[in-house]
Enzyme design. Structure first.
Site, mmCIF file in Angstrom:
data_model
loop_
_atom_site.group_PDB
_atom_site.id
_atom_site.type_symbol
_atom_site.label_atom_id
_atom_site.label_comp_id
_atom_site.label_asym_id
_atom_site.label_seq_id
_atom_site.Cartn_x
_atom_site.Cartn_y
_atom_site.Cartn_z
ATOM 1 C CB CYS A 170 -14.731 -54.423 29.071
ATOM 2 S SG CYS A 170 -15.447 -55.794 29.669
ATOM 3 C CB CYS B 225 -12.891 -58.374 35.826
ATOM 4 S SG CYS B 225 -12.366 -57.015 35.362
ATOM 5 C CB THR C 115 -8.868 -55.114 32.303
ATOM 6 O OG1 THR C 115 -10.078 -54.859 32.977
ATOM 7 C CG2 THR C 115 -9.113 -54.813 31.214
#
EC number: 5.1.1.7
Length: 260
Positions: free
Chosen positions: A74, A199, A201
């Protein structure tokens, strides 16, 4: 038993962090993690992380999704745990830590609330019709979408995440609209099973996919807007491999507390 916790957020991607540096990590209660992450019956978060000691690194990151299951890398969580490590006095301005996808280097601002996190190199990008598929520590599906502000990300993202191609392991689904001076990104995350405010990634994967789509090479800096704020991605791309990849953005302490 009472648990001390810290709540951090990185561009709206929020996490529960627990200091586990004084004892080994064992007997993980996945149902408890799911309960703590629940936004009605718990603290509320996109995931939970334990920070532990490691003999060869400044610390080790253990990340669990909001469903209580052990997660893949993450990015925003990685930035938040670096800020947490500084708060705990484990690091100062730099960190070398271990995550599920391998070692990571990070730089942190003097204020402690902005982190540049080095991500893994990527040399494989495939296609699924009009979408790009790649792994930036977690698997991602990237597709362009017009009028993204009003788009139903939850329904479309869930449909792709659970389709016949990706259902077994799941995939994170990113929708991107090119605004000219920046990319606007919205993401449906597996494990959370909903749209998240950011997010890490995912935006990294989007920046790479769009560079490949536009046939860009060299040192590339991409400004990205997500529902939770602004993130910057930097990398070098020679047309085959993405290297020197950095995910840059805010990582801020929201509150700390104690829970039974």
């Amino acid at each position: 038993m009472k648990i001390n916790f810290f709540k951090y957020q990185g561009a709206g991607n929020d996490f529960i962090l627990i200091d586990h540096t004084t004892s080994p990590l064992k007997n993980i209660d996945n149902e408890l993690i799911e309960q703590l992450c629940h936004r009605r019956f718990g603290i509320g978060a996109d995931g939970l992380m334990f920070i532990t000691r490691h003999e060869n690194y400044d610390f080790e990151m253990h990340y669990f999704n909001a469903d209580g299951k052990l997660g893949s890398m993450c990015g925003n969580g990685g930035r938040c745990i670096v800020a947490f490590a500084k708060h705990l006095g484990i690091i100062d301005m730099e960190a070398n830590f271990l995550a599920v996808d391998g070692p990571h280097y990070a730089r942190i601002s003097a204020s402690g609330d902005w982190v540049d996190l080095q991500m893994i190199d990527v040399d494989t990008v495939t296609r699924d019709a009009d979408a790009y598929v790649l792994n930036t520590g977690s698997p991602h599906y990237v597709i362009q979408q017009r009028d993204l502000d009003g788009f139903d990300v939850f329904t479309a993202g869930k449909s792709i995440r659970y389709n016949a191609t990706y259902n077994e392991k799941g995939i994170n689904v990113n929708f991107v609209e090119d605004k000219g001076d920046h990319l606007f990104v919205r993401t449906y995350e597996r494990g959370v099973e909903d749209e998240t405010y950011a997010c890490g990634t995912g935006v990294t994967a989007v920046a790479m996919a769009m560079a490949k789509h536009k046939n860009q090479t060299g040192h590339i800096t991409t400004d990205i807007k997500v529902l939770g704020g602004d993130i910057k991605i930097e990398f070098d791309y020679d047309g085959h491999k993405f290297t020197n990849v950095f995910l840059c953005g805010p990582a801020k302490l929201v509150f700390e507390g104690e829970v039974d």
